[in-house]
Design a protein around this motif. Sequence first.
Motif, PDB file in Angstrom:
ATOM      1  N   TRP A  64       0.766  -1.155  -0.039  1.00 41.56           N
ATOM      2  CA  TRP A  64      -0.122  -0.028  -0.160  1.00 41.56           C
ATOM      3  C   TRP A  64       0.956   1.152  -0.078  1.00 41.56           C
ATOM      4  O   TRP A  64       1.534   1.290   0.897  1.00 41.56           O
ATOM      5  N   CYS A  65       0.865   2.016  -1.143  1.00 38.28           N
ATOM      6  CA  CYS A  65       2.098   2.891  -1.160  1.00 38.28           C
ATOM      7  C   CYS A  65       1.593   4.400  -1.498  1.00 38.28           C
ATOM      8  O   CYS A  65       0.489   4.568  -2.314  1.00 38.28           O
ATOM      9  N   ARG A  66       2.172   5.432  -0.846  1.00 36.30           N
ATOM     10  CA  ARG A  66       1.915   6.605  -1.295  1.00 36.30           C
ATOM     11  C   ARG A  66       2.495   7.274  -2.069  1.00 36.30           C
ATOM     12  O   ARG A  66       3.633   7.101  -2.533  1.00 36.30           O
ATOM     13  N   LEU A  67       1.569   8.233  -2.966  1.00 35.26           N
ATOM     14  CA  LEU A  67       2.336   8.806  -4.271  1.00 35.26           C
ATOM     15  C   LEU A  67       2.852  10.044  -3.865  1.00 35.26           C
ATOM     16  O   LEU A  67       2.708  10.480  -2.728  1.00 35.26           O
ATOM     17  N   PRO A  68       3.887  10.482  -4.594  1.00 29.95           N
ATOM     18  CA  PRO A  68       4.414  11.769  -4.295  1.00 29.95           C
ATOM     19  C   PRO A  68       3.402  12.949  -4.142  1.00 29.95           C
ATOM     20  O   PRO A  68       2.338  12.824  -4.675  1.00 29.95           O
ATOM     21  N   ASP A  69       3.771  13.929  -3.261  1.00 31.58           N
ATOM     22  CA  ASP A  69       2.595  14.988  -2.954  1.00 31.58           C
ATOM     23  C   ASP A  69       2.119  15.451  -4.410  1.00 31.58           C
ATOM     24  O   ASP A  69       2.775  15.624  -5.142  1.00 31.58           O
ATOM     25  N   GLY A  70       0.956  15.940  -4.277  1.00 29.11           N
ATOM     26  CA  GLY A  70       0.255  16.554  -5.145  1.00 29.11           C
ATOM     27  C   GLY A  70      -0.175  15.752  -6.356  1.00 29.11           C
ATOM     28  O   GLY A  70      -0.647  16.184  -7.350  1.00 29.11           O
ATOM     29  N   ASN A  97      -8.771   5.414  -3.645  1.00 25.58           N
ATOM     30  CA  ASN A  97     -10.009   5.824  -3.216  1.00 25.58           C
ATOM     31  C   ASN A  97     -11.246   4.640  -3.471  1.00 25.58           C
ATOM     32  O   ASN A  97     -12.228   4.707  -2.987  1.00 25.58           O
ATOM     33  N   ALA A  98     -10.752   3.791  -4.302  1.00 21.05           N
ATOM     34  CA  ALA A  98     -11.589   2.647  -4.478  1.00 21.05           C
ATOM     35  C   ALA A  98     -11.736   1.689  -3.115  1.00 21.05           C
ATOM     36  O   ALA A  98     -12.957   0.983  -2.985  1.00 21.05           O
ATOM     37  N   PHE A  99     -10.595   1.933  -2.454  1.00 19.23           N
ATOM     38  CA  PHE A  99     -10.896   1.213  -1.206  1.00 19.23           C
ATOM     39  C   PHE A  99     -11.041   2.081   0.120  1.00 19.23           C
ATOM     40  O   PHE A  99     -11.406   1.527   1.289  1.00 19.23           O
ATOM     41  N   SER A 100     -11.790   3.230  -0.133  1.00 19.29           N
ATOM     42  CA  SER A 100     -12.235   4.228   0.967  1.00 19.29           C
ATOM     43  C   SER A 100     -13.471   4.557   1.055  1.00 19.29           C
ATOM     44  O   SER A 100     -13.904   5.483   0.108  1.00 19.29           O
ATOM     45  N   VAL A 101     -14.257   4.139   1.918  1.00 21.12           N
ATOM     46  CA  VAL A 101     -15.601   4.677   1.883  1.00 21.12           C
ATOM     47  C   VAL A 101     -15.519   6.355   2.356  1.00 21.12           C
ATOM     48  O   VAL A 101     -16.275   7.024   1.686  1.00 21.12           O
ATOM     49  N   ALA A 102     -14.551   6.790   3.115  1.00 17.99           N
ATOM     50  CA  ALA A 102     -14.492   7.930   3.400  1.00 17.99           C
ATOM     51  C   ALA A 102     -13.658   8.845   2.139  1.00 17.99           C
ATOM     52  O   ALA A 102     -13.602  10.116   2.490  1.00 17.99           O
ATOM     53  N   GLN A 103     -13.467   8.102   1.269  1.00 13.10           N
ATOM     54  CA  GLN A 103     -12.612   8.985   0.020  1.00 13.10           C
ATOM     55  C   GLN A 103     -11.396   9.559   0.574  1.00 13.10           C
ATOM     56  O   GLN A 103     -11.026  10.476   0.039  1.00 13.10           O
ATOM     57  N   SER A 104     -10.544   8.979   1.377  1.00  9.41           N
ATOM     58  CA  SER A 104      -9.487   9.532   2.153  1.00  9.41           C
ATOM     59  C   SER A 104      -8.235   9.149   1.628  1.00  9.41           C
ATOM     60  O   SER A 104      -7.037   9.446   2.113  1.00  9.41           O
ATOM     61  N   ALA A 105      -8.103   8.317   0.483  1.00  7.13           N
ATOM     62  CA  ALA A 105      -6.976   7.550   0.258  1.00  7.13           C
ATOM     63  C   ALA A 105      -6.467   8.088  -1.299  1.00  7.13           C
ATOM     64  O   ALA A 105      -5.905   6.842  -2.166  1.00  7.13           O
ATOM     65  N   GLY A 106      -6.765   9.131  -1.720  1.00  8.48           N
ATOM     66  CA  GLY A 106      -6.772   9.671  -3.181  1.00  8.48           C
ATOM     67  C   GLY A 106      -5.284   9.735  -3.455  1.00  8.48           C
ATOM     68  O   GLY A 106      -5.196   9.632  -4.655  1.00  8.48           O
ATOM     69  N   SER A 107      -4.366   9.406  -2.706  1.00  4.38           N
ATOM     70  CA  SER A 107      -2.870   9.482  -2.858  1.00  4.38           C
ATOM     71  C   SER A 107      -2.053   8.234  -2.843  1.00  4.38           C
ATOM     72  O   SER A 107      -1.052   8.094  -2.743  1.00  4.38           O
TER      73      SER A 107
END
Lengths: 471, 471
Positions: free
Chosen positions: B402-408, B429-439
Amino acid sequence: MSLETGGGPLTARVMTVIRQRIANRSLIAGARLPSIRALAQSQQVSTSTVADAYERLVAEGAIQSRPGSGFYVASQAAPLALSEIGPKLDRAIDPLWVSRQSLDAGDDDLKPGCGWLPPAWFPEEGLRRALRGLARADSAALSDYGTPLGLAPLRQLIGRRLTEKGVEASPDQILLTESGTQSIDLICRFLVEPGDVVLVDDPCYFNFQALLRAHRVTMVSVPYTPNGPDLDAFAKVCAERRPRLYITNSAIHNPTGATLSPVTAHRVLKLADQFALTIVEDDIFADFETQPAPRLAAFDGLQRVVQIGSFSKTLSASARCGFIAARPDWIDGLVDLKIATTFGAGRLNAEVTLAVLRDGGYRKHLEALRLRLSRARVEVGARLHDLGLTPWIEPQAGMFLWCRLPDGIEASAVARAALSQKIVLAPGNAFSVAQSAGSYLRFNVSQCQDERVFTVLKAAIGEALKAESRP
Amino acid sequence: MSLETGGGPLTARVMTVIRQRIANRSLIAGARLPSIRALAQSQQVSTSTVADAYERLVAEGAIQSRPGSGFYVASQAAPLALSEIGPKLDRAIDPLWVSRQSLDAGDDDLKPGCGWLPPAWFPEEGLRRALRGLARADSAALSDYGTPLGLAPLRQLIGRRLTEKGVEASPDQILLTESGTQSIDLICRFLVEPGDVVLVDDPCYFNFQALLRAHRVTMVSVPYTPNGPDLDAFAKVCAERRPRLYITNSAIHNPTGATLSPVTAHRVLKLADQFALTIVEDDIFADFETQPAPRLAAFDGLQRVVQIGSFSKTLSASARCGFIAARPDWIDGLVDLKIATTFGAGRLNAEVTLAVLRDGGYRKHLEALRLRLSRARVEVGARLHDLGLTPWIEPQAGMFLWCRLPDGIEASAVARAALSQKIVLAPGNAFSVAQSAGSYLRFNVSQCQDERVFTVLKAAIGEALKAESRP
């Protein structure tokens, strides 16, 4: 007065009324309760009694109060008990119970009441060839998920088979599922909601009732005649109850073995148009047919009719594979539901089914099977006649004989007596929403090849007769 | 005035309000509409306007009037469109869309976003041996339905495997199903109703969302930490929303690869007791584990916890077979639902699964697989790091990073760019009900063995970066 406001018998009665409505799900979780005034009126008690009862139910956690909005059923309801939805039935005629008895029957038990062929009547060699072939297949066939629609060559082959029966369906209109039952379940998920009215035949395949209970719909039924549903009753129910869906088998009707006539088919489709009714045509017995009977899906061109099928009856119930043929604009929604609820249907079963269908041996097997079944229908019919049972009709094809018991004998009593001798029968009312088939039994002639079936049946009828005549 | 009673803009507005509630299913078919007075108040219009709007909706057939009882949503609603339930999502992050992309991907497409192993990583030889063996099995294994609970020796073997993980379950507490997804679906049918609140992790496996949409429940989520759910948020949601069910993976969390800590497990179970919450522990990744992590079902003893599993991830997704391990008094109800909705699960798949599990080669295969996966996690992790992606944690086991993309940089933009190059990614965000994983992106390291994955990913990140920087 103090009695009332102090939680006396009247308060208790009101609480019981609400608890019962929650238990039998006439009030489901999240549903709004009647207003205090309305319930006070209908229960003939004071509003303070209802207010008191509601407060106590809130304290119990059975209901919740939403200020300014009213009272609602709490979400901590008990698990769904299918056996408690709908009318309480004698275990012997509970649709679920009959299914379980048949599926649970030991190898030495006899089950003339079950809805499938004995293993030896299936295309055993074709299945063995298919498995040997798959043991050499590429690794994707052995380990990958199926595609959303399902194995393409099998969908093409099913499309060709449907065309032979006059149903025009492109492979993109065909969705593979894990079984005929799952096909109907997906369609119900797609088209009906709790509280909708769904129309079935009386009698009809008993698992339709169990399945529809799981969807919490209201079942209504129309009498089935040797040519299809009773059209006057059908029109009346459509006008009065506005059913959303009609679920039926047309080619070989279960349990009666009757065949829909072209005239009735057209009338049914006209009524479906008039009342915006969708029809699910369950065609899982198609391969038993000697000459093709009319199909609703053929006349309708898959507009109002969704056709479902499976190979569990003639190919294998172990390698389960079913399908849905529907109008193109419904396929995406059905695929979404299939992915959401089962992800992909099993690819291995589809591969086995495809291999057997492609195997020249399958058509030969079907020809032999049809002959074997028509002989069995005649022989078993004669044996049952000797025991005083009268077939409702003489089916043109299939494994079922729908037979009437001698007057004054309850099928459920016979079924109970036979079960004590480890023989599973299928009593008529298990097939009847209206509970109008108490004197009928459905026999599967392929499962009546053991003499014990008839000796036990004879004894069971005798017992039931004694039971009846008792003061 | 005439405007109002004559069907002017106010009437039209009220009609739109009701139509929208029906469309988004906040009012489902058969549901009672607000009283004319209540709606007039909430919409700030006159009662005659609402009465007029209701009459027109009745004329349209959208609602029905039941004299003396009020107005109800008509049952002729449109088919259920899962994609229209819940918030409208960008296709690129719609849970269903990601599933379909992965399942639909052609053989030459790459799918680092999918949730399963490549065919070559499955126990291919064991599967071939199992099929050859089945080709010689007795005819019942080839053609009969499974029993209601499912193949007994497989249930015994699953019971022993659960015991190794500290979960005490007798074979009678184990119900075979067609998949892990179907297991959760059955439990939802058994325990939840439309409108119930169900708790999931943020992030969680995206198909949980699609499945729960199909059950028309309200989803709420709590942030997932490297040790399990955030306990304060968990307690808060339990107190405020009273969820009926909590669905999670504990051993190897999807998508994060995190592992539940014993302390968190105990706290979660205490909260479950306090708030009468049932927990579904999805353990389908169990066989990836190198050392056994704590299981909620082990601490709880299958009281509040139902454990589900399947063999689709490590044995075969083609021969689909899953199971439910639950408290004894729930098994009958679950079996009834299984029979009603699928009749019996496929016996053939259970036989294949049993044969492979009994085959000594399976444990050896798992040892090799775990080693192969941990190497791949290190290698792929390094490659992703070079592209500026940071793993949220370093998982102890499993196939996911589970990896974070560079900022922005928006994961959905990267996913869209990659898809145009025939590479399926899994945006956060496909995994996030709260739509909190956009990056975030979830990578399946077993599907990252082709150099093209990284070249295309690099280009896609570049494109997304450009897109972001545009005025």
